[in-house]
Design a protein around this motif. Structure first.
Motif, PDB file in Angstrom:
ATOM      1  N   ALA A 482       0.811  -1.167  -0.135  1.00 27.66           N
ATOM      2  CA  ALA A 482      -0.029  -0.035  -0.073  1.00 27.66           C
ATOM      3  C   ALA A 482       0.931   1.207   0.033  1.00 27.66           C
ATOM      4  O   ALA A 482       0.427   2.350  -0.574  1.00 27.66           O
ATOM      5  CB  ALA A 482      -1.114   0.013   1.240  1.00 27.66           C
ATOM      6  N   GLN A 483       1.873   1.312   0.750  1.00 23.65           N
ATOM      7  CA  GLN A 483       2.992   2.346   0.780  1.00 23.65           C
ATOM      8  C   GLN A 483       3.634   2.562  -0.543  1.00 23.65           C
ATOM      9  O   GLN A 483       3.398   3.605  -1.020  1.00 23.65           O
ATOM     10  CB  GLN A 483       3.929   2.371   1.845  1.00 23.65           C
ATOM     11  CG  GLN A 483       3.181   2.315   3.278  1.00 23.65           C
ATOM     12  CD  GLN A 483       4.356   1.758   4.445  1.00 23.65           C
ATOM     13  OE1 GLN A 483       5.437   1.202   4.194  1.00 23.65           O
ATOM     14  NE2 GLN A 483       3.899   2.097   5.794  1.00 23.65           N
ATOM     15  N   ALA A 484       3.756   1.520  -1.044  1.00 21.61           N
ATOM     16  CA  ALA A 484       4.775   1.501  -2.503  1.00 21.61           C
ATOM     17  C   ALA A 484       3.513   2.106  -3.553  1.00 21.61           C
ATOM     18  O   ALA A 484       4.115   3.062  -4.399  1.00 21.61           O
ATOM     19  CB  ALA A 484       5.085   0.277  -2.725  1.00 21.61           C
ATOM     20  N   LEU A 485       2.412   1.654  -3.344  1.00 21.14           N
ATOM     21  CA  LEU A 485       1.644   2.140  -4.318  1.00 21.14           C
ATOM     22  C   LEU A 485       1.106   3.688  -4.060  1.00 21.14           C
ATOM     23  O   LEU A 485       0.982   4.276  -4.980  1.00 21.14           O
ATOM     24  CB  LEU A 485       0.144   1.511  -4.341  1.00 21.14           C
ATOM     25  CG  LEU A 485       0.317  -0.080  -4.958  1.00 21.14           C
ATOM     26  CD1 LEU A 485      -0.883  -1.044  -4.416  1.00 21.14           C
ATOM     27  CD2 LEU A 485       0.415  -0.041  -6.286  1.00 21.14           C
ATOM     28  N   ALA A 486       0.906   4.025  -2.963  1.00 23.41           N
ATOM     29  CA  ALA A 486       0.749   5.270  -2.831  1.00 23.41           C
ATOM     30  C   ALA A 486       1.947   6.482  -3.017  1.00 23.41           C
ATOM     31  O   ALA A 486       1.673   7.390  -3.683  1.00 23.41           O
ATOM     32  CB  ALA A 486       0.401   5.754  -1.177  1.00 23.41           C
ATOM     33  N   LYS A 487       3.175   5.893  -2.820  1.00 22.84           N
ATOM     34  CA  LYS A 487       4.153   6.462  -3.458  1.00 22.84           C
ATOM     35  C   LYS A 487       4.137   6.882  -4.903  1.00 22.84           C
ATOM     36  O   LYS A 487       4.373   7.827  -5.393  1.00 22.84           O
ATOM     37  CB  LYS A 487       5.422   5.929  -3.033  1.00 22.84           C
ATOM     38  CG  LYS A 487       6.861   6.961  -3.227  1.00 22.84           C
ATOM     39  CD  LYS A 487       8.066   6.016  -2.589  1.00 22.84           C
ATOM     40  CE  LYS A 487       9.385   6.876  -3.081  1.00 22.84           C
ATOM     41  NZ  LYS A 487      10.453   6.259  -2.423  1.00 22.84           N
ATOM     42  N   GLN A 488       4.142   5.685  -5.577  1.00 22.20           N
ATOM     43  CA  GLN A 488       3.909   5.664  -7.160  1.00 22.20           C
ATOM     44  C   GLN A 488       2.605   6.584  -7.634  1.00 22.20           C
ATOM     45  O   GLN A 488       2.940   7.142  -8.460  1.00 22.20           O
ATOM     46  CB  GLN A 488       3.678   4.382  -7.509  1.00 22.20           C
ATOM     47  CG  GLN A 488       3.956   4.123  -9.054  1.00 22.20           C
ATOM     48  CD  GLN A 488       3.959   2.811  -9.359  1.00 22.20           C
ATOM     49  OE1 GLN A 488       4.663   1.863  -8.682  1.00 22.20           O
ATOM     50  NE2 GLN A 488       3.393   2.133 -10.379  1.00 22.20           N
ATOM     51  N   ALA A 489       1.652   6.383  -6.775  1.00 27.99           N
ATOM     52  CA  ALA A 489       0.456   7.251  -7.404  1.00 27.99           C
ATOM     53  C   ALA A 489       0.566   8.699  -6.916  1.00 27.99           C
ATOM     54  O   ALA A 489       0.497   9.635  -7.907  1.00 27.99           O
ATOM     55  CB  ALA A 489      -0.707   6.922  -6.734  1.00 27.99           C
ATOM     56  N   GLU A 490       1.403   9.050  -5.920  1.00 31.63           N
ATOM     57  CA  GLU A 490       1.885  10.544  -5.901  1.00 31.63           C
ATOM     58  C   GLU A 490       2.477  11.105  -6.814  1.00 31.63           C
ATOM     59  O   GLU A 490       2.484  12.046  -7.314  1.00 31.63           O
ATOM     60  CB  GLU A 490       2.449  10.639  -4.170  1.00 31.63           C
ATOM     61  CG  GLU A 490       1.460  10.425  -3.146  1.00 31.63           C
ATOM     62  CD  GLU A 490       0.451  11.484  -3.081  1.00 31.63           C
ATOM     63  OE1 GLU A 490       0.479  12.539  -3.680  1.00 31.63           O
ATOM     64  OE2 GLU A 490      -0.132  11.420  -2.056  1.00 31.63           O
ATOM     65  N   ALA A 491       3.377  10.142  -7.406  1.00 31.24           N
ATOM     66  CA  ALA A 491       4.261  10.717  -8.441  1.00 31.24           C
ATOM     67  C   ALA A 491       3.581  10.801  -9.689  1.00 31.24           C
ATOM     68  O   ALA A 491       3.920  11.890 -10.574  1.00 31.24           O
ATOM     69  CB  ALA A 491       5.230   9.565  -8.605  1.00 31.24           C
ATOM     70  N   LEU A 492       2.480  10.049  -9.949  1.00 30.41           N
ATOM     71  CA  LEU A 492       1.787  10.433 -11.099  1.00 30.41           C
ATOM     72  C   LEU A 492       0.916  11.380 -10.963  1.00 30.41           C
ATOM     73  O   LEU A 492       0.478  12.254 -11.975  1.00 30.41           O
ATOM     74  CB  LEU A 492       0.786   9.095 -11.289  1.00 30.41           C
ATOM     75  CG  LEU A 492       1.587   7.684 -11.689  1.00 30.41           C
ATOM     76  CD1 LEU A 492       0.581   6.500 -11.673  1.00 30.41           C
ATOM     77  CD2 LEU A 492       2.137   7.764 -13.169  1.00 30.41           C
ATOM     78  N   ALA A 493       0.076  11.773  -9.551  1.00 31.18           N
ATOM     79  CA  ALA A 493      -0.462  12.750  -9.332  1.00 31.18           C
ATOM     80  C   ALA A 493       0.131  14.029  -9.679  1.00 31.18           C
ATOM     81  O   ALA A 493      -0.323  15.187 -10.180  1.00 31.18           O
ATOM     82  CB  ALA A 493      -0.888  12.783  -7.952  1.00 31.18           C
ATOM     83  N   ALA A 494       1.432  14.085  -9.346  1.00 31.45           N
ATOM     84  CA  ALA A 494       2.275  15.332  -9.409  1.00 31.45           C
ATOM     85  C   ALA A 494       2.525  15.626 -10.936  1.00 31.45           C
ATOM     86  O   ALA A 494       2.456  16.792 -11.234  1.00 31.45           O
ATOM     87  CB  ALA A 494       3.707  15.239  -8.877  1.00 31.45           C
ATOM     88  N   ARG A 495       2.551  14.496 -11.692  1.00 29.85           N
ATOM     89  CA  ARG A 495       2.601  14.785 -13.332  1.00 29.85           C
ATOM     90  C   ARG A 495       1.404  15.260 -13.854  1.00 29.85           C
ATOM     91  O   ARG A 495       1.461  16.058 -14.666  1.00 29.85           O
ATOM     92  CB  ARG A 495       3.119  13.477 -13.860  1.00 29.85           C
ATOM     93  CG  ARG A 495       4.692  13.144 -13.554  1.00 29.85           C
ATOM     94  CD  ARG A 495       5.145  11.979 -14.196  1.00 29.85           C
ATOM     95  NE  ARG A 495       5.215  12.147 -15.538  1.00 29.85           N
ATOM     96  CZ  ARG A 495       5.477  11.174 -16.595  1.00 29.85           C
ATOM     97  NH1 ARG A 495       5.724  10.008 -16.265  1.00 29.85           N
ATOM     98  NH2 ARG A 495       5.687  11.511 -17.959  1.00 29.85           N
ATOM     99  N   LEU A 496       0.311  14.944 -13.168  1.00 28.08           N
ATOM    100  CA  LEU A 496      -1.063  15.139 -13.566  1.00 28.08           C
ATOM    101  C   LEU A 496      -1.177  16.568 -13.438  1.00 28.08           C
ATOM    102  O   LEU A 496      -1.835  17.267 -14.395  1.00 28.08           O
ATOM    103  CB  LEU A 496      -2.201  14.277 -12.997  1.00 28.08           C
ATOM    104  CG  LEU A 496      -2.311  12.866 -13.926  1.00 28.08           C
ATOM    105  CD1 LEU A 496      -3.358  11.850 -12.725  1.00 28.08           C
ATOM    106  CD2 LEU A 496      -2.864  12.769 -15.003  1.00 28.08           C
ATOM    107  N   ARG A 497      -0.830  17.030 -12.235  1.00 28.45           N
ATOM    108  CA  ARG A 497      -0.790  18.373 -11.786  1.00 28.45           C
ATOM    109  C   ARG A 497       0.027  19.205 -12.593  1.00 28.45           C
ATOM    110  O   ARG A 497      -0.407  20.425 -12.923  1.00 28.45           O
ATOM    111  CB  ARG A 497      -0.523  18.618 -10.456  1.00 28.45           C
ATOM    112  CG  ARG A 497      -1.485  17.818  -9.329  1.00 28.45           C
ATOM    113  CD  ARG A 497      -1.043  18.194  -7.924  1.00 28.45           C
ATOM    114  NE  ARG A 497      -1.709  17.359  -6.916  1.00 28.45           N
ATOM    115  CZ  ARG A 497      -1.059  16.227  -6.252  1.00 28.45           C
ATOM    116  NH1 ARG A 497       0.381  16.148  -6.448  1.00 28.45           N
ATOM    117  NH2 ARG A 497      -1.794  15.539  -5.675  1.00 28.45           N
TER     118      ARG A 497
END
Length: 615
Positions: A482-497
């Motif tokens: 869950a922590q690894a997925l959250a970190k990976q998702a945050e990186a994708l969210a930053a690129r979306l922003r």
């Protein structure tokens, strides 16, 4: 005048309740004579001693009905019932006193009309019955003058209450704010990142990792309360092999169940009845000539095939038509045949051959049934002896030595459902049993019996780490994933922003529109909608679930739909409830103010005198 009638409807209910309550058997009216007339005053208005006694009796009776037993005054005082009744009366009298101070009252005509409308005072013809009126007041311990004065005061008080609390509206800003919270809608896009989307495999945990996870999550590794139970049990399966087999009894059982082993030939049959023999013969002739199909005849009679279906029947069940139908060697038409309902044609659609299971083939099944039934009867005959042994002080261990009962032990928890705990009766007994309880014989669902003893109750405790290692590793992996997925998702969210398109990132978005706060999106965490509603329009957020991470982009915050009839109805209901609550608060504040202004004096001796008359 219409308004007066409306506010006095509660008076009728009040009066009827008093009359009914004080008339209950065993709870007769109390009337205090002598010099004790009042239990206190609010301003210049007295609090009648009989009024306090009646309302206290009414409240105690109501509580007694709820509890299913007669409540004493001492018990009522433990609940604070006497104080609540006195406070309610003080508030009521304060309003009556204020109404008198303001000169509010009603005329004799209004009082009279109210009395005429009270069902308790009406005769069988629905009209006012003076004898019923006098009798009811006598039962209540009231004179006509006292009752009519009380009623007049009640009507005046109701007018004052209505003037204080009526006409209060709910503030639009308040109701709109609440409605917006409840009925606002959200439009958003979302994508899920599951375990398969991880950039790298989760490394195996080390010993320190597992111990840290174990120590940080003790609730996940708690063992429930455990009862260490010794039991002695005797079930049919335990003694079935010792049952003597009686061949004659098996033959008799076979004959008793012959219908299960020998079934006659059956046929699938439909029956179409006609008004007379000539009509039936004409229909049969049309069928034979190929001019009509059987379905045509059914339809002409405005029937359906289900209306004429007899199902699968034996020759005997068909009565007079049996020989003709069973003479058919294959599907076809038989008849016309004269039946109890009239001439009929019978269509036979299929043959179910007779079946017979000889005794020799059925013997093994019959043997099992016979032996188990005999074992159950044998156990039933032993119960008295087992009871006597327990009553004589025999332990479960001694029971196992002196009878065929088998001794066993089980560590039982509320979730144990195997072994002896597969029996509901055993689970119920284990749940109820405590250390020191005397063992007793209890029946099982299959005809067996058992007795149990609780040797020890082990409190909930932390499972030893070594025993919990596998569970700790699973939990650690889930958390690390869950922590690894959250970190990976945050990186994708930053690129979306930063303006990257979802397609560039390999994301597949799902769009949701007009989702309300009580909405639901399948396959998302329980707090998913709550998180969405905490976002601002245009915001991109990562929502972490137990096994996945979710990227959410909020596209729009939409106000409640003004054309939605359900929302409009909810708004009206909320406005009415809010207005009522505000009105009640205003009335309470007003009542407290006039109590303070008028002054309250209580006569504790008079109150004690009332209490002394209660059991």
């Amino acid at each position: 005048m219409a308004k007066t009638k409306g506010v006095t409807s509660k008076t009728a209910v009040w009066v009827i309740v008093i009359l009914l309550i004080v008339g209950l058997a065993g709870f007769g009216a109390t009337n205090f004579g002598g010099t004790v007339r009042n239990v206190g005053h609010v301003g210049e208005t007295p609090i009648d001693v009989n009024r306090y006694a009646r309302e206290l009796q009414q409240e105690i009776t109501a509580f007694s009905a709820q509890l299913g037993t007669n409540m004493t005054l001492a018990q009522a005082q433990q609940f604070g019932i006497d104080r609540a009744v006195l406070q309610r009366i003080v508030s009521t009298v304060a309003l009556e006193n204020e109404a008198a101070e303001l000169g509010l009252s009603v005329g004799d005509a209004v009082v009279g009309r109210q009395i005429l409308e009270i069902p308790a005072f009406q005769g069988l013809d629905g009209g006012f019955d003076r004898d019923a009126y006098a009798f009811a007041l006598e039962r209540a311990g009231l004179s006509e003058a006292e009752f009519e004065a009380d009623l007049r005061a009640e009507l005046a008080r109701s007018m004052l209450q209505g003037a204080v609390s009526a006409g209060v509206g709910a503030p639009p800003a308040y109701t709109d704010t609440i409605l917006t919270y409840v009925a606002e809608r959200r439009d958003f896009d979302w994508a899920v990142l599951g375990v398969e989307a991880l950039d790298a495999e989760i490394a195996a945990p080390g010993e320190d990792d597992l111990r840290s996870y174990y120590e940080a999550n003790p609730d996940d590794f708690m063992l429930p309360e455990t009862k260490k139970i010794t039991y002695a049990a005797l079930t049919p399966d335990m003694i079935v092999d010792s049952i003597e087999i009686n061949e004659e009894a098996l033959q008799q059982l076979y004959q008793e169940r012959i219908d299960d082993f020998v079934t006659p030939e059956r046929r699938l049959v439909e029956r179409l009845i006609f008004r007379d023999q000539a009509a039936a013969e004409a229909a049969k002739a049309a069928l034979d000539a190929g001019e009509r199909e059987f379905e045509d005849l059914v339809e002409e009679r405005e029937l359906s095939l289900s209306d004429i279906d007899l199902g699968d029947v034996t020759e005997a069940e068909l009565g007079a038509a049996g020989p003709a139908v069973f003479a058919l060697e294959g599907p076809g038409i038989a008849g016309p045949v004269d039946t109890d309902l009239g001439p009929a044609l019978f269509r036979m659609n299929g043959i179910l051959a007779a079946q017979e299971t000889p005794f020799e083939d059925a013997r093994d099944d019959l043997l099992d049934e016979f032996a188990l039934d005999a074992a159950r009867r044998d156990i039933e005959n032993r119960i008295d002896n087992i009871d006597d042994l327990l009553a004589g002080g025999a332990t479960l261990e001694e029971l196992a030595q002196e009878t065929d009962m088998q001794l066993g032990r089980i560590d039982w928890t509320a979730t144990t459902d195997d072994g002896m705990a597969a029996y509901a009766a055993f689970r119920d007994a284990a749940m109820a049993a405590a250390e020191g309880d005397f063992p007793e014989v209890i029946a099982l669902e299959d005809g067996g019996v058992f007795a149990l003893r609780v040797d020890e109750v082990v409190a909930p405790r932390l499972r030893p780490f070594e025993d919990a290692r596998g569970q700790a590793e699973s939990g650690w992996r889930a958390e690390a994933t869950a922590q690894a997925l959250a970190k990976q998702a945050e990186a994708l969210a930053a690129r979306l922003r930063d303006g990257a398109a979802p397609e560039e990132l390999g994301l597949t978005l799902t769009s949701e529109t007009d989702i309300t706060r009580d909405g639901f999106v399948p396959d998302t965490p329980t707090d998913f909608i709550e998180q969405v509603f905490s976002m601002d329009a245009g915001e991109i957020r990562v929502v972490v679930g137990p096994t996945a991470a979710y990227l959410v982009r909020l596209n729009a915050v939409n106000p409640p739909d003004p054309d939605d009839a359900d929302i409009a109805a909810r708004k009206r209901t909320f406005e009415a409830a809010t207005a009522q609550a505000i009105g009640a608060d205003i009335l309470q504040a007003y009542t407290q103010a006039i109590e303070t202004q008028a002054g309250i004096s209580l006569n504790q001796a008079a109150i004690n005198a009332v209490h002394a008359n209660f059991p």
